[in-house]
Design an enzyme around this catalytic site. Structure first.
Site, PDB file in Angstrom:
ATOM      1  N   ARG A 180     -20.094  -2.098  32.509  1.00  0.00           N
ATOM      2  CA  ARG A 180     -19.377  -1.322  33.528  1.00  0.00           C
ATOM      3  C   ARG A 180     -19.390   0.163  33.155  1.00  0.00           C
ATOM      4  O   ARG A 180     -18.690   0.581  32.247  1.00  0.00           O
ATOM      5  CB  ARG A 180     -17.942  -1.810  33.682  1.00  0.00           C
ATOM      6  CG  ARG A 180     -17.156  -0.996  34.702  1.00  0.00           C
ATOM      7  CD  ARG A 180     -15.923  -1.700  35.234  1.00  0.00           C
ATOM      8  NE  ARG A 180     -14.853  -1.827  34.266  1.00  0.00           N
ATOM      9  CZ  ARG A 180     -13.597  -2.171  34.580  1.00  0.00           C
ATOM     10  NH1 ARG A 180     -13.283  -2.427  35.848  1.00  0.00           N
ATOM     11  NH2 ARG A 180     -12.683  -2.284  33.643  1.00  0.00           N
ATOM     12  N   ASP A 236      -4.587  -1.309  30.508  1.00  0.00           N
ATOM     13  CA  ASP A 236      -5.713  -0.390  30.487  1.00  0.00           C
ATOM     14  C   ASP A 236      -5.402   0.755  31.435  1.00  0.00           C
ATOM     15  O   ASP A 236      -4.265   0.896  31.896  1.00  0.00           O
ATOM     16  CB  ASP A 236      -7.030  -1.098  30.820  1.00  0.00           C
ATOM     17  CG  ASP A 236      -7.099  -1.621  32.251  1.00  0.00           C
ATOM     18  OD1 ASP A 236      -6.186  -1.347  33.061  1.00  0.00           O
ATOM     19  OD2 ASP A 236      -8.082  -2.321  32.575  1.00  0.00           O
TER      20      ASP A 236
END
Length: 533
Positions: free
Chosen positions: A162, A450
Site C-alpha cells: 500500500r 493508526d
C-alpha cells in the site's frame, strides 16, 4: 531544462540499493508524466469538499449512469496468488514486522507504507529494503536484545503493498518540472515506483505479481490516473498489460458513490475493493463537520459496523464488487490480543469473531486482521462460509438496494460522553507521540491505532467544539474544556527523556482546536519531524 528528481534525505546504509540511477530515472519519468494530473485531482477534492460543506450532498453521478447500468463489463479479477484472500494481515514494513507477517499464516500481507507507517526517511526507504529482501528470500533481523527473526513459513502470504495516498508528498525528494518549478515528490509515486521497479519481475518469476492497495481515492478520475500509471509502468519495464493488480480501499464518502466507476476505470488492473472502515468514518466527519447537529456522531466506540450508514456502505460494496467479478475484502477490527492478559485476549477474540462472522455472512470474500493471534479466529468464520471455495463471488446480493439517503443517514441515537472526549484526546496525542518517533501502528488501550483511527479522534473533537455539543454529563465541549483534558492527560502520563508528548500535544491543538480544519493530521504533523527524519 528537463524534469529532474533530487534526493535531499541522507544516504543511510544500503539506501543506494533502492535509490539507484535507474530507479530514479523511472521515478522522474513517473513525475514528469503524472505529477500535474495529481495536482489537478487534489484540486478537484478541495472543490468537492467545499460543495458538500455548503449543502450539496454527494449523489450517484448522472454522467456515468451508463457505466452503472451496463451489466456486461467485468474487472480483471484475482492475479496469481490472490485467488484466496480469506484472511489478510496488515502492518508496517520494518524488518521485524515484515518477518512476523510472512510467518503469520495469513493468505495475504498488506505491506503498509501508508497509515501504519510514519514517513520518516528510514521507514520510507528502509521499508523498501525489507520488501526487496523478503521477496528474494534474503531477509533476517536481530533485535537489540539479540533475538533473531527469520522467515520460516513454507508458504508465505502474497504481498499487496500500500503506497501513500495522492495527498501526501515525500519531503526527502524534490521534483523539478520542465518549467523549473520545484515541489516535494509525490509519496504515491515514490512508494509505488520504487517497489514496482525493483520487484515486479522477481514477483512474477515467483508465481505472483506486483500487487497494490490503493488508498484514499475519492473519484473515478483519480482511479483513471492510477490506471494510467500502471499501464505506463508495465510498458516501461516490458511486462504484459494487466499484470499489475490493484485493490482499492473505499474509505472516503465520495468514493462510496462511485464504486462502479472506480472499478470500471481500473478494470484491466483491478482485483477488488476493500471496506476501509476507519478512514470512511473520518471522511464523513470531515465532509459534514460544519453541516449541523444531525451530522454529529457520538463517542467513537459507538460508531460500529452495525449502525445503519455503515451497513448501507458495506452491503453496497459487496453487491457492486460481485456484480463485476471483483473481490470484496472486509475491514480491520481494531481489537487486539494481549498475551499478558487472558481476559483482554478473550474479549478481543470474541469481538473479532463476531465482526468476521458478520462480514462472511454478508458476502465478503476475505477480511483484515492486525495481529497474527487473530488469524485463526477470523479464518474460522470465513472457513465456515467458504469451505474449500476461494471466494463467494456467486453471491450477487440482488436483495440489496442502497440509496444515497441511506449512505448519509448518520443517526445513531447515542450520546457524547466525558469518557469519549477524554479517550479521543488521549488516543490522538499518544498516537501522534509515537508517530513523531517513527511508529505508524501503535497498540493503545488494547486497540490497534493508526493514522485513520487517530483522524477520527481529532476530527470528532473539532466537530463537537464547532457544533456546540455537550457531554451526556452536561459540559459544553469548548476549546477550553479540551485544553483542560489535555493538561490532565499530560500530567498523568509517565514521561521519558526524548519523548515527543509536548510536540504531539501541539499537533493535536493545531488539528483539533484551531478554527481551520487541516484535511489530514499527518500534513501539519510532518513539520514536527526532526531534520533527519
Amino acid at each position: 531544462m528537463g524534469p529532474a528528481l533530487r534526493i535531499t534525505g541522507p544516504m543511510q546504509d544500503r539506501f543506494d540499493e533502492i535509490l539507484t540511477p535507474e530507479a530514479i530515472a523511472f521515478l522522474t519519468e513517473l513525475h514528469h508524466r503524472f505529477a500535474g494530473r495529481r495536482h489537478d485531482r487534489l484540486a478537484d477534492r478541495m472543490r468537492r469538499r467545499f460543495e458538500i460543506g455548503n449543502g450539496h450532498d454527494p449523489r450517484f453521478r448522472e454522467d456515468t449512469a451508463h457505466i452503472r447500468e451496463d451489466a456486461d463489463w467485468r474487472v480483471a479479477g484475482a492475479g496469481p496468488g490472490l485467488e484466496d484472500r480469506r484472511v489478510e494481515i496488515t502492518g508496517p514494513t520494518d524488518p521485524k514486522m515484515t518477518i512476523n507477517a510472512l510467518n503469520s499464516g495469513a493468505r495475504v500481507w498488506l505491506a503498509d507504507q501508508e497509515d501504519a507507517t510514519s514517513p520518516v526517511w528510514r521507514n520510507v526507504i528502509g521499508g523498501q529494503l525489507s520488501l526487496r529482501d523478503a521477496i528474494r528470500g534474503e531477509l533476517s533481523f536481530t533485535s537489540p536484545e539479540g533475538k533473531e527473526y527469520r522467515v520460516t513459513a513454507e508458504r508465505t502470504p502474497t504481498i499487496v503493498m500500500r503506497p501513500r495516498g495522492w495527498h501526501l508528498g515525500e519531503k526527502h525528494i524534490d521534483f523539478t518540472d520542465r518549467t523549473g518549478r520545484t515541489l516535494s515528490a509525490s509519496g504515491s509515486l515514490v512508494d509505488f515506483g520504487l517497489y514496482f521497479f525493483h520487484n515486479a519481475q522477481a514477483l512474477i518469476d515467483a508465481g505472483r505479481g506486483p500487487y497494490f492497495y490503493i488508498a484514499k481515492l475519492e473519484s473515478a478520475e483519480e482511479a483513471r490516473l492510477w490506471n494510467d500509471v500502471f499501464s505506463f509502468s508495465e510498458e516501461y519495464i516490458g511486462i504484459p498489460h494487466g499484470t499489475i493488480r490493484a485493490t482499492v480501499l473505499i474509505e472516503t464518502l465520495p468514493a462510496a458513490f462511485e464504486m462502479d466507476e472506480i472499478l470500471y476505470e481500473l478494470r484491466d488492473h483491478c482485483a477488488g475493493l476493500n471496506a476501509g472502515r476507519w478512514d470512511y468514518i473520518f471522511s464523513i466527519i470531515k465532509n459534514y463537520r460544519g453541516r449541523g447537529a444531525r451530522f454529529v456522531l457520538p463517542d467513537r466506540s459507538e460508531v460500529t459496523m452495525t449502525v445503519p450508514f455503515m451497513r448501507a456502505y458495506t452491503e453496497l460494496l459487496v453487491k457492486t464488487c460481485h456484480k463485476r467479478g471483483a473481490y470484496a475484502i472486509g475491514g480491520m477490527s481494531a481489537f487486539i490480543p494481549n498475551r499478558r492478559d487472558p481476559e483482554v485476549t478473550e474479549r478481543a477474540l470474541q469481538k473479532v469473531s463476531a465482526d468476521k462472522q458478520r462480514e462472511a455472512a454478508d458476502g465478503f470474500d476475505g477480511t483484515w486482521v492486525a495481529h497474527p493471534d487473530l488469524i485463526p479466529a477470523a479464518q474460522a468464520e470465513f472457513d465456515a462460509v467458504l469451505g474449500e471455495r476461494p471466494h463467494q463471488l456467486d453471491r450477487q446480493r440482488d436483495d440489496v438496494e442502497v440509496t444515497a439517503e441511506q449512505l448519509l443517514d448518520l443517526r445513531i441515537g447515542r450520546p457524547i460522553t466525558e469518557k469519549g472526549v477524554r479517550e479521543n484526546v488521549s488516543v490522538a496525542i499518544r498516537y501522534l507521540e509515537a508517530w513523531l518517533r517513527g511508529q505508524g501502528a501503535v497498540a493503545i488501550d488494547d486497540l490497534m491505532e493508526d493514522a485513520a483511527t487517530a483522524e477520527i479522534s481529532r476530527s470528532q473533537v473539532w466537530q463537537w467544539i464547532h457544533q456546540d455539543r455537550r457531554t451526556e454529563e452536561g459540559d459544553l465541549i469548548t476549546a477550553g474544556y479540551v485544553e483542560r483534558v489535555i493538561a490532565e492527560m499530560l500530567a498523568q502520563t509517565p514521561r521519558t527523556e526524548g519523548d515527543r508528548f509536548d510536540a504531539a500535544a501541539e499537533v493535536f491543538r493545531e488539528v483539533a482546536l484551531r478554527p481551520e480544519f487541516p484535511a489530514f493530521l499527518t500534513l501539519p504533523a510532518s513539520r514536527f519531524l526532526t531534520e533527519n527524519d
